[in-house]
Design a protein around this motif. Structure first.
Motif, PDB file in Angstrom:
ATOM      1  N   GLY A  85       0.809  -1.215   0.000  1.00 26.74           N
ATOM      2  CA  GLY A  85       0.000   0.000   0.000  1.00 26.74           C
ATOM      3  C   GLY A  85       0.841   1.263   0.000  1.00 26.74           C
ATOM      4  O   GLY A  85       0.538   2.225  -0.706  1.00 26.74           O
ATOM      5  N   LEU A  86       1.907   1.256   0.779  1.00 24.77           N
ATOM      6  CA  LEU A  86       2.790   2.416   0.829  1.00 24.77           C
ATOM      7  C   LEU A  86       3.522   2.625  -0.490  1.00 24.77           C
ATOM      8  O   LEU A  86       3.729   3.758  -0.920  1.00 24.77           O
ATOM      9  N   ARG A  87       3.891   1.527  -1.152  1.00 25.03           N
ATOM     10  CA  ARG A  87       4.514   1.653  -2.478  1.00 25.03           C
ATOM     11  C   ARG A  87       3.543   2.259  -3.476  1.00 25.03           C
ATOM     12  O   ARG A  87       3.919   3.098  -4.295  1.00 25.03           O
ATOM     13  N   ALA A  88       2.291   1.829  -3.417  1.00 27.99           N
ATOM     14  CA  ALA A  88       1.273   2.356  -4.332  1.00 27.99           C
ATOM     15  C   ALA A  88       1.083   3.859  -4.120  1.00 27.99           C
ATOM     16  O   ALA A  88       0.798   4.584  -5.076  1.00 27.99           O
ATOM     17  N   GLU A  89       1.243   4.319  -2.895  1.00 24.52           N
ATOM     18  CA  GLU A  89       1.115   5.744  -2.577  1.00 24.52           C
ATOM     19  C   GLU A  89       2.412   6.517  -2.783  1.00 24.52           C
ATOM     20  O   GLU A  89       2.436   7.726  -2.603  1.00 24.52           O
ATOM     21  N   ARG A  90       3.488   5.786  -3.084  1.00 22.09           N
ATOM     22  CA  ARG A  90       4.818   6.387  -3.217  1.00 22.09           C
ATOM     23  C   ARG A  90       5.197   7.119  -1.942  1.00 22.09           C
ATOM     24  O   ARG A  90       5.665   8.257  -1.946  1.00 22.09           O
ATOM     25  N   ALA A  91       4.971   6.461  -0.837  1.00 19.24           N
ATOM     26  CA  ALA A  91       5.197   7.054   0.479  1.00 19.24           C
ATOM     27  C   ALA A  91       6.677   7.223   0.776  1.00 19.24           C
ATOM     28  O   ALA A  91       7.527   6.496   0.259  1.00 19.24           O
ATOM     29  N   ILE A  92       6.936   8.165   1.646  1.00 16.74           N
ATOM     30  CA  ILE A  92       8.252   8.340   2.235  1.00 16.74           C
ATOM     31  C   ILE A  92       8.202   7.651   3.585  1.00 16.74           C
ATOM     32  O   ILE A  92       7.296   7.906   4.385  1.00 16.74           O
ATOM     33  N   LEU A  93       9.151   6.766   3.832  1.00 15.10           N
ATOM     34  CA  LEU A  93       9.176   6.043   5.096  1.00 15.10           C
ATOM     35  C   LEU A  93      10.092   6.746   6.093  1.00 15.10           C
ATOM     36  O   LEU A  93      11.214   7.121   5.760  1.00 15.10           O
ATOM     37  N   ALA A  94       9.589   6.898   7.292  1.00 13.02           N
ATOM     38  CA  ALA A  94      10.404   7.368   8.413  1.00 13.02           C
ATOM     39  C   ALA A  94      10.668   6.128   9.258  1.00 13.02           C
ATOM     40  O   ALA A  94       9.772   5.615   9.908  1.00 13.02           O
ATOM     41  N   THR A  95      11.876   5.626   9.175  1.00  8.97           N
ATOM     42  CA  THR A  95      12.213   4.357   9.818  1.00  8.97           C
ATOM     43  C   THR A  95      12.990   4.576  11.106  1.00  8.97           C
ATOM     44  O   THR A  95      13.723   5.552  11.251  1.00  8.97           O
ATOM     45  N   ALA A  96      12.825   3.657  12.021  1.00  9.28           N
ATOM     46  CA  ALA A  96      13.528   3.757  13.296  1.00  9.28           C
ATOM     47  C   ALA A  96      14.779   2.888  13.340  1.00  9.28           C
ATOM     48  O   ALA A  96      15.664   3.128  14.138  1.00  9.28           O
ATOM     49  N   HIS A  97      14.853   1.902  12.467  1.00  6.94           N
ATOM     50  CA  HIS A  97      15.903   0.891  12.592  1.00  6.94           C
ATOM     51  C   HIS A  97      16.928   0.896  11.461  1.00  6.94           C
ATOM     52  O   HIS A  97      17.815   0.058  11.448  1.00  6.94           O
ATOM     53  N   PHE A  98      16.800   1.807  10.505  1.00  6.77           N
ATOM     54  CA  PHE A  98      17.728   1.843   9.380  1.00  6.77           C
ATOM     55  C   PHE A  98      18.798   2.898   9.625  1.00  6.77           C
ATOM     56  O   PHE A  98      18.582   3.853  10.363  1.00  6.77           O
ATOM     57  N   PRO A  99      19.960   2.756   8.970  1.00  7.02           N
ATOM     58  CA  PRO A  99      21.015   3.756   9.132  1.00  7.02           C
ATOM     59  C   PRO A  99      20.559   5.148   8.658  1.00  7.02           C
ATOM     60  O   PRO A  99      20.904   6.138   9.262  1.00  7.02           O
ATOM     61  N   ASP A 100      19.788   5.197   7.568  1.00  3.11           N
ATOM     62  CA  ASP A 100      19.226   6.464   7.076  1.00  3.11           C
ATOM     63  C   ASP A 100      17.761   6.509   7.493  1.00  3.11           C
ATOM     64  O   ASP A 100      16.995   5.600   7.159  1.00  3.11           O
ATOM     65  N   PRO A 101      17.346   7.534   8.218  1.00  5.86           N
ATOM     66  CA  PRO A 101      16.004   7.525   8.806  1.00  5.86           C
ATOM     67  C   PRO A 101      14.857   7.710   7.808  1.00  5.86           C
ATOM     68  O   PRO A 101      13.730   7.363   8.121  1.00  5.86           O
ATOM     69  N   PHE A 102      15.108   8.228   6.606  1.00  8.92           N
ATOM     70  CA  PHE A 102      14.034   8.451   5.644  1.00  8.92           C
ATOM     71  C   PHE A 102      14.396   7.858   4.291  1.00  8.92           C
ATOM     72  O   PHE A 102      15.536   7.944   3.853  1.00  8.92           O
ATOM     73  N   LEU A 103      13.416   7.258   3.644  1.00  7.62           N
ATOM     74  CA  LEU A 103      13.613   6.759   2.291  1.00  7.62           C
ATOM     75  C   LEU A 103      12.279   6.722   1.575  1.00  7.62           C
ATOM     76  O   LEU A 103      11.225   6.669   2.183  1.00  7.62           O
ATOM     77  N   ARG A 104      12.320   6.760   0.256  1.00  3.92           N
ATOM     78  CA  ARG A 104      11.103   6.735  -0.557  1.00  3.92           C
ATOM     79  C   ARG A 104      10.926   5.339  -1.118  1.00  3.92           C
ATOM     80  O   ARG A 104      11.861   4.701  -1.557  1.00  3.92           O
ATOM     81  N   LEU A 105       9.677   4.871  -1.039  1.00  5.28           N
ATOM     82  CA  LEU A 105       9.346   3.575  -1.642  1.00  5.28           C
ATOM     83  C   LEU A 105       8.932   3.773  -3.069  1.00  5.28           C
ATOM     84  O   LEU A 105       8.327   4.722  -3.434  1.00  5.28           O
TER      85      LEU A 105
END
Length: 63
Positions: free
Chosen positions: A43-63
């Motif tokens: 669903g997030l990919r379909a919306e082209r969402a930007i993810l705010a992640t807690a566990h990745f080295p870079d906190p934001f990424l686009r799907l």
């Protein structure tokens, strides 16, 4: 543009973006967690969402 999604505990490792079926050892129900992760990420990919992640080295990424 896409929405911002704060993922919390949805994805714990970047590899789960490529394969949401990869389990996390501390999931109470690993099959349900993997199915939920796949559904939400699709669903997030379909919306082209930007993810705010807690566990990745870079906190934001686009799907």
């Amino acid at each position: 543009m896409g929405e911002l999604a704060i993922t919390g505990e949805l994805v714990l490792h970047p590899v789960q973006l490529a394969d949401p079926g990869i389990h996390y050892v501390y999931d109470d129900d690993q099959e349900a967690a993997a199915a939920t992760r796949a559904e939400v990420l699709a669903g997030l990919r379909a919306e082209r969402a930007i993810l705010a992640t807690a566990h990745f080295p870079d906190p934001f990424l686009r799907l």
